[in-house]
Design a protein around this motif. Structure first.
Motif, short mmCIF file in Angstrom:
data_model
loop_
_atom_site.label_atom_id
_atom_site.label_comp_id
_atom_site.label_asym_id
_atom_site.label_seq_id
_atom_site.Cartn_x
_atom_site.Cartn_y
_atom_site.Cartn_z
N SER A 40 0.82 -1.20 0.00
CA SER A 40 0.00 0.00 0.00
C SER A 40 0.85 1.25 0.00
CB SER A 40 -0.93 0.01 1.22
OG SER A 40 -1.78 -1.12 1.22
N SER A 47 -3.39 3.67 -2.68
CA SER A 47 -3.21 2.67 -3.73
C SER A 47 -2.74 1.37 -3.12
CB SER A 47 -2.20 3.17 -4.77
OG SER A 47 -2.00 2.20 -5.78
N HIS A 48 -3.48 0.30 -3.36
CA HIS A 48 -3.15 -1.02 -2.83
C HIS A 48 -2.90 -1.97 -4.00
CE1 HIS A 48 -4.74 0.68 0.89
NE2 HIS A 48 -5.86 0.93 0.25
N VAL A 49 -1.70 -2.53 -4.06
CA VAL A 49 -1.33 -3.43 -5.15
C VAL A 49 -1.32 -4.86 -4.61
CG1 VAL A 49 0.41 -4.03 -6.86
CG2 VAL A 49 0.05 -1.62 -6.23
N THR A 51 -0.84 -8.94 -5.22
CA THR A 51 -0.18 -9.92 -6.06
C THR A 51 -0.32 -11.31 -5.44
OG1 THR A 51 1.89 -9.43 -4.90
CG2 THR A 51 1.51 -8.30 -7.00
N THR A 215 -8.13 -2.14 -10.95
CA THR A 215 -7.52 -2.56 -12.20
C THR A 215 -7.04 -4.01 -12.08
OG1 THR A 215 -6.76 -0.31 -12.67
CG2 THR A 215 -5.71 -2.11 -13.88
N THR A 254 -1.91 -8.98 -11.52
CA THR A 254 -1.83 -8.00 -10.44
C THR A 254 -3.14 -7.23 -10.40
OG1 THR A 254 0.57 -7.72 -10.55
CG2 THR A 254 -0.68 -5.91 -9.63
N THR A 256 -4.90 -3.79 -8.71
CA THR A 256 -4.59 -2.53 -8.06
C THR A 256 -5.90 -1.84 -7.67
OG1 THR A 256 -2.55 -2.29 -9.34
CG2 THR A 256 -3.40 -0.32 -8.25
N VAL A 258 -7.59 1.47 -5.86
CA VAL A 258 -7.42 2.86 -5.38
C VAL A 258 -8.72 3.25 -4.67
CG1 VAL A 258 -7.05 5.27 -6.05
CG2 VAL A 258 -5.85 3.42 -7.26
#
Length: 264
Positions: A40, A47-49, A51, A215, A254, A256, A258
């Protein structure tokens, strides 16, 4: 004796599905338990990615309030839940939906009913804020679906002195898969040839609601089928796909998010 007079309790199973509208607020906890790893950043929006990462050591407590005939709402609590599968579906003219396949360890009816809390000004993702890109170009489609299968080995039981009738925590036991499907009009051979020639391509589905977004991006192989002419209607194209990469799991898929949540 002509009937069986004895019985003994066996194993218990906790599993089920939950389906609801998909919105950015409070979504992070579901993506974290569905994907495994998150990083994050940012300061509102954040924004949190997400995986692919280890799913062991984390679990969800879920509760369903079931009303009796007298109006009393009885709490059914499900402990040690994990997300075995997650499916996100978007169609033209509709709200984006998410379906969770959950597995757990125990049902408890002795806990207190928890009062739900909801995010202020919650809004869902809809088709009007959705856009799909394939190979770097916008791809107009009728529908898009994406599914995660975490390949959990469940249920697992052991002869044990402690709760032998309850399943143990599910473990990853296979290759995790990220698959989906795209339905669109058949316009030319560009998309079809990716399937025929085995050409991989970048794929990105973006869902936007105001300043917030989700996303889903990665690298895809297409497992399509030949369009079939069966009448005077418009000819459609079905493109099943599988996300994969030889370099890393994150390159394969991935997600993402927000939103306004500091932590997922």
């Amino acid at each position: 004796r002509r009937h069986q007079g004895r019985w003994y309790p066996g194993t218990r199973k906790v599993e089920g599905t939950v389906e609801h509208e998909l919105g950015p607020a409070n979504l992070g906890i579901l993506l974290r338990h569905g994907m495994g790893a998150v990083s994050s950043s940012g300061t509102g929006p954040y924004s949190h990615v997400f995986t692919p990462g280890a799913l062991v050591g984390s679990g969800l407590s879920c509760q369903v309030g079931r009303p009796g005939l007298d109006g009393t709402v009885w709490p059914f609590s499900y402990l040690g839940c994990q997300i075995a599968k997650m499916k996100i579906s978007a169609k033209t003219g509709e709200i984006v939906m998410v379906e969770l396949s959950l597995v757990g360890q125990f049902e408890d009816t002795g806990q207190s009913l928890v009062a739900p809390t909801y995010a202020a000004a919650w809004v869902p993702f809809t088709f009007a804020g959705a856009q799909l890109s394939v190979a770097g170009s916008v791809f107009a489609c009728d529908s898009f679906s994406f599914e995660i299968d975490n390949a959990l080995d469940w249920p697992r039981y052991k002869m044990s002195a402690t709760n032998p009738d309850r399943p143990l925590v599910a473990k990853e036991s296979g290759w995790r898969s990220f698959t989906g499907s795209i339905e669109a009009d058949f316009t030319d051979l560009t998309a079809y040839n990716r399937y025929v020639n085995g050409t991989e391509a970048a794929i990105s589905a973006v869902f936007t609601a105001g300043a917030h977004s989700l996303t889903i991006a990665g690298n895809a192989r297409f497992d399509g089928e030949t369009p079939t002419v069966d009448g005077p209607g418009l000819l459609g194209l079905n493109l099943p796909f599988r996300m994969l990469s030889t370099t890393s799991d994150a390159a394969a898929c991935t997600m993402t998010l927000v939103n306004g949540d500091a932590t997922p």
